[in-house]
Scaffold this motif. Structure first.
Motif, PDB file in Angstrom:
ATOM      1  N   GLU A 131      -1.950  22.421 -13.789  1.00  0.00           N
ATOM      2  CA  GLU A 131      -2.127  22.220 -12.348  1.00  0.00           C
ATOM      3  C   GLU A 131      -2.571  20.778 -12.093  1.00  0.00           C
ATOM      4  N   PRO A 132      -2.307  20.263 -10.896  1.00  0.00           N
ATOM      5  CA  PRO A 132      -2.825  18.923 -10.583  1.00  0.00           C
ATOM      6  C   PRO A 132      -4.342  18.967 -10.445  1.00  0.00           C
ATOM      7  N   PRO A 133      -4.993  17.820 -10.541  1.00  0.00           N
ATOM      8  CA  PRO A 133      -6.453  17.821 -10.455  1.00  0.00           C
ATOM      9  C   PRO A 133      -6.941  18.277  -9.084  1.00  0.00           C
ATOM     10  N   ALA A 134      -8.046  19.020  -9.083  1.00  0.00           N
ATOM     11  CA  ALA A 134      -8.558  19.580  -7.827  1.00  0.00           C
ATOM     12  C   ALA A 134      -9.044  18.490  -6.879  1.00  0.00           C
ATOM     13  N   GLU A 135      -9.448  17.337  -7.434  1.00  0.00           N
ATOM     14  CA  GLU A 135      -9.995  16.254  -6.601  1.00  0.00           C
ATOM     15  C   GLU A 135      -8.918  15.594  -5.746  1.00  0.00           C
ATOM     16  N   ALA A 136      -7.676  15.711  -6.156  1.00  0.00           N
ATOM     17  CA  ALA A 136      -6.585  15.001  -5.464  1.00  0.00           C
ATOM     18  C   ALA A 136      -5.970  15.889  -4.389  1.00  0.00           C
ATOM     19  N   GLN A 137      -5.656  15.297  -3.252  1.00  0.00           N
ATOM     20  CA  GLN A 137      -5.080  16.047  -2.127  1.00  0.00           C
ATOM     21  C   GLN A 137      -3.588  15.715  -2.010  1.00  0.00           C
ATOM     22  N   SER A 155      -1.856  12.024  -1.794  1.00  0.00           N
ATOM     23  CA  SER A 155      -1.352  11.587  -0.485  1.00  0.00           C
ATOM     24  C   SER A 155      -1.708  10.131  -0.201  1.00  0.00           C
ATOM     25  N   ALA A 156      -2.703   9.598  -0.900  1.00  0.00           N
ATOM     26  CA  ALA A 156      -3.070   8.184  -0.704  1.00  0.00           C
ATOM     27  C   ALA A 156      -2.382   7.288  -1.734  1.00  0.00           C
ATOM     28  N   SER A 157      -1.347   7.810  -2.386  1.00  0.00           N
ATOM     29  CA  SER A 157      -0.591   7.069  -3.410  1.00  0.00           C
ATOM     30  C   SER A 157      -1.463   6.650  -4.582  1.00  0.00           C
ATOM     31  N   ALA A 201       0.804  -1.215   0.000  1.00  0.00           N
ATOM     32  CA  ALA A 201       0.000   0.000   0.000  1.00  0.00           C
ATOM     33  C   ALA A 201       0.836   1.263   0.000  1.00  0.00           C
ATOM     34  N   ALA A 202       2.133   1.110   0.047  1.00  0.00           N
ATOM     35  CA  ALA A 202       3.000   2.278  -0.063  1.00  0.00           C
ATOM     36  C   ALA A 202       3.232   2.531  -1.550  1.00  0.00           C
ATOM     37  N   PRO A 203       3.700   3.712  -1.935  1.00  0.00           N
ATOM     38  CA  PRO A 203       3.952   3.871  -3.366  1.00  0.00           C
ATOM     39  C   PRO A 203       4.973   2.844  -3.854  1.00  0.00           C
ATOM     40  N   TRP A 204       4.676   2.252  -4.985  1.00  0.00           N
ATOM     41  CA  TRP A 204       5.573   1.244  -5.536  1.00  0.00           C
ATOM     42  C   TRP A 204       6.634   1.888  -6.407  1.00  0.00           C
TER      43      TRP A 204
END
Lengths: 273, 274
Positions: B235-241, B208-210, B8-11
């Motif tokens: 810009e990055p997508p607004a939905e992503a934190q 932040s949730a990878s 579950a961590a970034p691969w």
């Protein structure tokens, strides 16, 4: 020795040196200038015009340099040009084929039906175009043989440019028995296309009933793919279709001819009563 | 053997691989084995399409002779270095997505459509990083996007989508999400048969949730024009934190970043015979 010493006067040595310098510098300059022309056209994405322009510019400059060298060596160019005029008429009569190829070459380049790097089929030869010159087109065939096709022949004959468009259709003609379930054949084609990621989704696979023949039904099954690696793709699709037809139990047919031989008695040889 | 297991961590990221040891990356359907030898990297890649939810990074693992179904490559250098960098990137061609049949955007409406994209993976070694291998996580089917076989562009065929929200989108570790905002300002509905997403021109982000996200794409159809303007946001997508850019676009968009695309990004329904 006395002849050499009499011929090689200081003036003549100086003229020879000047001619040599003109020759060397001229050839180098001609190469550089021709290279510039070639690169300028190559940057515009016109490789065959680039090759041609490079050659025309180089040989024109070389002719100019040769004239200057001859002049420096003391040749009377007026006499040479006069002789060249007569020679040109003689050569012109003798080289009608070359002139025809030359004109055809100019048309070929202007028409742009194919470019260097394309794969074309002309007559019995199929190959990649290595160069389009003023007199001929040079092909590298699929079995790695260089074929020189005169431009005049190309202008006169039908030329197929196999790699002009980015995608191609692979046709597989198949004959099946007259009582075959054609929906199974359709399914087999769809399954083969779905399994092979190189088969384009759009345009999708095509299924055509071409005609009824003496032996069954002639079908044409087609799938599309990109032109790169098409030969291998074609083989794979044909293999897969054969396997799929066998798996689905679709009977394919090959043309058959039934010959009947009837033995006739020789009536004349029959015993008389 | 000290085994580092990440779940579950970034691969993606940098990994230290000791000499003569093997690193294993199981990402979605992809099984990557990277063996570091003194003068070469041996990379074996295999796909198992039945297993798509895996994220497992193990270093070191025992090197096992690759099966015949694996593709094996070897990259030689004077001396291999310890760092192995794994980077997700977007595919090298546009994605052509087919909405459900008779799909349309209502007049004077703006909707956001979410599309999932199987990413490609690049392996780099050393410092500065040198590309060792690049591979798609899933080999998508080829397709052609254009009005005729003569004009158009090669792309990858996406799965048929009914465009759920990102939370409902069935995502695997090898998927990125692309949000496509479609504004139909015309007084009539906008039927869509096909949507072409210019993936080589998009960046890839992680949140932040990878989770992986692409640059957002928006498309506007003006009331008096049948053409639509495509806009790719930097810009990055607004939905992503908590996003971070993890790969640059493969290609740069045209200067204006606004192109006339009604015929190329969206394909409306073909006219039906009365």
């Amino acid at each position: 020795m006395s002849f050499l010493s009499a011929y090689l006067t200081p003036e003549r040595i100086a003229a020879l040196l000047r001619a040599s310098v003109i020759l060397v510098l001229g050839v180098v300059a001609a190469r550089i200038i021709a290279g510039w022309f070639g690169q300028a056209l190559a940057r515009k994405g016109r490789p065959q015009e680039s090759i041609l322009a490079r050659r025309i510019v180089f040989y024109s400059l070389l002719a100019l340099v040769s004239t200057m060298v001859l002049h420096e060596l003391g040749f009377h160019l007026g006499v040479l040009f006069g002789a060249a005029g007569i020679l040109t008429v003689a050569i012109g009569f003798a080289s009608q084929t070359s002139a025809s190829n030359l004109v055809s070459g100019i048309f070929l380049i202007a028409e742009r039906s194919f470019v260097v790097g394309d794969t074309i089929q002309v007559g019995e030869h199929t190959g990649e175009i290595l160069s389009i010159d003023l007199l001929s087109v040079k092909l590298r065939t699929l079995d790695n043989i260089l074929v020189r096709v005169p431009n005049e022949e190309i202008i006169k004959s039908r030329v197929k440019n196999i790699t002009h468009f980015p995608i191609r259709r692979c046709d597989v003609p198949v004959q099946v028995a007259i009582d075959s379930d054609l929906s199974k054949a359709r399914r087999a084609l769809s399954a083969v296309a779905a399994r092979n990621p190189q088969c384009l989704v759009d345009p999708g696979p095509e299924f055509h009933v071409v005609r009824f023949t003496d032996n069954g039904i002639a079908l044409l099954l087609s799938v599309w793919a990109r032109r790169e690696g098409f030969a291998g793709f074609q083989t794979k699709v044909r293999e897969d279709l054969r396997d799929a037809f066998l798996k689905e139990g679709i009977p394919t047919v090959v043309p058959q001819m039934v010959m009947r031989y009837e033995e006739k008695r020789d009536e004349r040889a029959a015993p008389s009563a | 053997m000290n085994e580092i297991v990440r779940r579950a961590a970034p691969w993606w990221g940098n990994f230290a691989v000791p000499e003569s040891q093997c690193a294993a990356f199981d990402v979605g359907p992809l099984e990557i084995r990277a063996l570091r030898q003194p003068r070469q990297w041996v990379i074996a890649v295999e796909r198992n399409l039945a297993l798509t939810d895996r994220i497992l990074v193990r270093i070191p693992v025992d090197w096992q002779e690759p099966r015949s179904t694996a593709t094996v490559s070897r990259v030689m250098s004077r001396a291999t270095q310890e760092t192995l960098r794994v980077q997700p990137v977007l595919p090298d061609r546009p994605l052509v997505v087919s909405p459900p049949p008779r799909f349309a955007i209502a007049s004077r409406e703006t909707v956001v459509l979410y599309v999932r994209i199987p990413v490609w993976i690049r392996l780099f070694s050393g410092d500065p990083p040198a590309l060792v291998r690049e591979m798609p996580s899933v080999r998508m089917r080829d397709t052609w996007s254009g009005p005729t076989p003569k004009e158009g562009e090669l792309g990858y065929a996406g799965e048929e989508h009914d465009f759920p929200s990102p939370d409902e989108l069935p995502l695997a570790p090898h998927h990125a999400v692309c949000s496509v905002r479609v504004s139909n300002r015309a007084p009539v509905f906008l039927p869509i048969e096909e949507m072409r997403i210019p993936l080589p021109q998009l960046s890839l982000y992680s949140d932040s949730a990878s989770r992986l996200w692409t640059s957002p794409v928006s498309l506007e159809r003006e009331p008096d024009n049948d053409l639509a303007a495509l806009h790719v946001s930097e810009e990055p997508p607004a939905e992503a934190q908590g996003t971070a850019r993890i790969s640059e676009p493969r290609l740069q968009l045209e200067r204006s970043r606004i192109v006339r695309v009604f015929g190329s990004l969206l394909r409306p329904h073909r006219e039906e015979n009365p």
